[in-house]
Design an enzyme around this catalytic site. Structure first.
Site, PDB file in Angstrom:
ATOM      1  N   THR B   4       0.853  -1.191   0.000  1.00 21.41           N
ATOM      2  CA  THR B   4       0.000   0.000   0.000  1.00 21.41           C
ATOM      3  C   THR B   4       0.879   1.228   0.000  1.00 21.41           C
ATOM      4  O   THR B   4       1.702   1.411   0.884  1.00 21.41           O
ATOM      5  CB  THR B   4      -0.850   0.034   1.286  1.00 21.41           C
ATOM      6  OG1 THR B   4      -1.038  -1.285   1.737  1.00 21.41           O
ATOM      7  CG2 THR B   4      -2.138   0.729   1.056  1.00 21.41           C
ATOM      8  N   ARG B  25      -2.644   0.327  -5.596  1.00 23.03           N
ATOM      9  CA  ARG B  25      -3.817   0.288  -4.740  1.00 23.03           C
ATOM     10  C   ARG B  25      -3.798  -0.994  -3.915  1.00 23.03           C
ATOM     11  O   ARG B  25      -3.189  -1.977  -4.286  1.00 23.03           O
ATOM     12  CB  ARG B  25      -5.093   0.363  -5.583  1.00 23.03           C
ATOM     13  CG  ARG B  25      -5.190  -0.706  -6.630  1.00 23.03           C
ATOM     14  CD  ARG B  25      -6.324  -0.407  -7.604  1.00 23.03           C
ATOM     15  NE  ARG B  25      -6.483  -1.504  -8.528  1.00 23.03           N
ATOM     16  CZ  ARG B  25      -7.325  -2.515  -8.337  1.00 23.03           C
ATOM     17  NH1 ARG B  25      -8.084  -2.548  -7.262  1.00 23.03           N
ATOM     18  NH2 ARG B  25      -7.412  -3.485  -9.234  1.00 23.03           N
ATOM     19  N   THR B  26      -4.457  -0.898  -2.761  1.00 22.96           N
ATOM     20  CA  THR B  26      -4.462  -2.040  -1.852  1.00 22.96           C
ATOM     21  C   THR B  26      -5.260  -3.181  -2.461  1.00 22.96           C
ATOM     22  O   THR B  26      -6.392  -2.995  -2.890  1.00 22.96           O
ATOM     23  CB  THR B  26      -5.117  -1.648  -0.521  1.00 22.96           C
ATOM     24  OG1 THR B  26      -4.414  -0.552   0.030  1.00 22.96           O
ATOM     25  CG2 THR B  26      -5.078  -2.803   0.447  1.00 22.96           C
ATOM     26  N   LEU B  27      -4.654  -4.344  -2.515  1.00 25.59           N
ATOM     27  CA  LEU B  27      -5.344  -5.517  -3.058  1.00 25.59           C
ATOM     28  C   LEU B  27      -5.686  -6.504  -1.959  1.00 25.59           C
ATOM     29  O   LEU B  27      -6.763  -7.078  -1.945  1.00 25.59           O
ATOM     30  CB  LEU B  27      -4.471  -6.190  -4.111  1.00 25.59           C
ATOM     31  CG  LEU B  27      -4.182  -5.340  -5.339  1.00 25.59           C
ATOM     32  CD1 LEU B  27      -3.110  -5.987  -6.198  1.00 25.59           C
ATOM     33  CD2 LEU B  27      -5.443  -5.107  -6.156  1.00 25.59           C
ATOM     34  N   ASN B 129      -8.951   1.991  -3.500  1.00 27.01           N
ATOM     35  CA  ASN B 129      -7.696   1.876  -2.761  1.00 27.01           C
ATOM     36  C   ASN B 129      -7.991   1.970  -1.273  1.00 27.01           C
ATOM     37  O   ASN B 129      -7.593   2.928  -0.615  1.00 27.01           O
ATOM     38  CB  ASN B 129      -6.748   3.007  -3.195  1.00 27.01           C
ATOM     39  CG  ASN B 129      -5.389   2.844  -2.582  1.00 27.01           C
ATOM     40  OD1 ASN B 129      -5.027   1.762  -2.115  1.00 27.01           O
ATOM     41  ND2 ASN B 129      -4.614   3.915  -2.575  1.00 27.01           N
TER      42      ASN B 129
END
Lengths: 281, 248
Positions: B4, B25-27, B129
């Site tokens: 992130t 983006r945060t996955l 995100n």
């Protein structure tokens, strides 16, 4: 004030340490028609003189609701006042959206003052030509502030700005010690009397003045003309400014003495007429 | 591995839904905390969370404080990605700093902080995100108790008792049965410990080291870490394979 070689733009100091353009902006406030504010512990009342340019035109709007808990009365360049009101509304609603809480008046006033200060320090801008009486409620109680074109702001128990405001201020100075514990209706009455003082002889009618109230449990709103006229009738009968009892709640109900003698004991303004107040710029 | 990135709220993450190149983006979450449970009691709010942070199925870190005080009036507990929690603490630090810098009689209460966090979480979610957390925000201001929750997609609500993650499934039913207005401090703590004990038995990411935090009008107190007593001497655990042929 006389013209001098240091007054051309706002970024020039005079040798005496004055910014003449800012002072001229404050002159513009003094030329506008009067606006008055007073507060108790729980309520704040704003009142102003509203003159129309002619019988054919409508009145200048001088009192603006900014949020449920804040309202403002202006004197001076009403266009500048309108723009600043829009800014204040915008700030309030953005704060409300983010924090789900009303913006504290004290903070709004500081933001407004900082905005005004910017215009006193840029060569390509001019100061706002409007003075604002900001009335609002927050956690710490009822507040009344005055915002100056210079970027200064002050908190007041009661204040008046605009033309012939000195007469109102004199009246307020005599009475302000009582305001903190006044009832809502007494506060409105004092505001109307203060407005009357600025009219100097002219009869006070609801068509030439506007009154607005904000208080604990009462959102900011402008009182309608009929209510204001009833209030005026109620105290003008009594005559002297020392009206004893509180008025009944302002709701449409016929005043018992409305038909009786009016103005016989009234001793306000027997002064010779001095012409109408200057138009709002 | 995709991490992130710290991003200002205004800028756009690159390649929102595009192919391979640097996804910012945060996955998925990586280091996560488990449930937080909180309830209103007589004098304020009680909140409990264990001190574990898991790295997938490994119980990696065992001294993580997942509850922090915010300003004078609020207490924030978080489950989910710990680095995102730290990011949120950073945002809130700044928020409280600016609030204090006004130096007037006003201060942000729990309702305002909760609303602010909702805005932040929702806006991040809209940009695909998210901050991968479930947040519990409790506090007392001017005698008013407040307890709310915000999820990573910006869902927020207020209630008398809240829990995140597994707590929703294991602790909330207990609270629905046994919570009542004006719990005493001792009763509140007992109730929270009951919930935490169930979570300890049944949530694989729970660790037996927890803190209980209390917030009242006076301020925040977070207890020293301690462990709950557990009991494993059930007869069903003796000779567990007795009925299963071939098992050992």
């Amino acid at each position: 004030m006389f013209r001098n070689q240091y007054d051309t733009d706002v970024t020039t100091w005079s040798p005496a340490g004055r910014l003449f353009q800012v002072e001229y902006a404050m002159e513009a406030v003094k030329q506008g028609s009067a606006a008055i504010g007073l507060r108790s512990k729980t309520h704040v009342v704003l009142a102003c003189v509203n003159k129309a340019n002619s019988e054919l035109s409508s009145h200048q709007k001088k009192i603006f609701k900014v949020d449920d808990h804040i309202g403002v009365a202006i004197a001076g360049l009403t266009a500048d006042g309108r723009v600043l009101s829009r800014y204040m509304r915008s700030e309030c609603i953005n704060y409300s959206f983010t924090y789900e809480s009303p913006l504290p008046v004290g903070r709004l006033v500081v933001q407004l003052a900082d905005k005004a200060q910017v215009c006193t320090q840029r060569s390509w801008k001019r100061p706002y030509g409007v003075g604002l009486l900001v009335a609002g409620l927050d956690e710490s109680g009822a507040h009344l502030y005055y915002n100056c074109p210079s970027g200064n702001y002050f908190e007041y128990q009661a204040f008046a700005i605009g033309s012939r405001s000195q007469a109102a201020k004199t009246y307020l100075e005599r009475r302000f010690a009582n305001f903190a514990d006044s009832s809502r209706d007494d506060l409105i009455k004092d505001a109307l009397i203060a407005v009357r003082e600025t009219l100097q002889g002219e009869t006070l009618k609801s068509s030439i003045c506007t009154v607005a109230v904000v208080g604990v449990g009462e959102a900011f709103h402008v009182l309608d003309q009929d209510t204001v006229q009833q209030l005026i009738d109620a105290f003008e009968i009594v005559g002297e400014p020392e009206g004893p009892a509180a008025e009944p709640e302002p709701e449409p109900e016929p005043e018992p003495d409305a038909a009786a003698e009016e103005g016989t004991t009234a001793d306000q303004g027997a002064a010779p007429d001095q012409g109408v107040a200057p138009m709002d710029i | 591995m995709a991490t992130t990135m710290v991003k200002e709220v205004g800028s756009e993450p690159a390649q929102l839904l595009g192919p391979e190149s640097a996804s910012e983006r945060t996955l998925y979450p990586y280091v996560t905390g488990t449930s937080v449970v909180a309830l209103k009691y007589k004098d304020g709010i009680l909140m409990a969370a264990d001190m574990g942070a898991s790295y997938g199925s490994t119980l990696r870190y065992k001294s993580v404080e997942r509850m922090k005080s915010i300003g004078k009036h609020s207490l924030l507990g978080a489950s989910g990605e710990i680095s995102d929690f730290q990011e949120i603490l950073h945002y809130l630090d700044e928020l409280i700093l600016y609030d204090n810098m006004w130096d007037d009689g006003n201060s942000l209460g729990p309702k305002e902080v909760h609303s602010y966090l909702t805005r932040v979480m929702y806006n991040r979610r809209n940009k695909f995100n998210p901050l991968w957390n479930s947040l519990v925000l409790g506090g007392v201001k001017n005698g008013q108790k407040y307890l709310g929750m915000v999820s990573m997609i910006g869902v927020n609500f207020e209630d008398n008792h809240v829990a995140t993650g597994f707590g929703n499934h294991l602790a909330r039913p207990i609270l629905r049965d046994e919570w009542h207005e004006n719990l005493s401090f001792e009763d509140g703590v007992k109730l929270l410990e009951k919930c935490m004990r169930v979570l300890l038995y049944r949530d694989r990411s729970a660790v037996n080291k927890l803190q209980i935090a209390k917030i009242t009008e006076e301020g925040v107190t977070i207890s020293q870490p301690y462990a709950l007593k557990t009991f494993w001497g059930f007869s069903a655990f003796q000779n567990p394979t007795v009925g299963a042929e071939g098992s050992w």
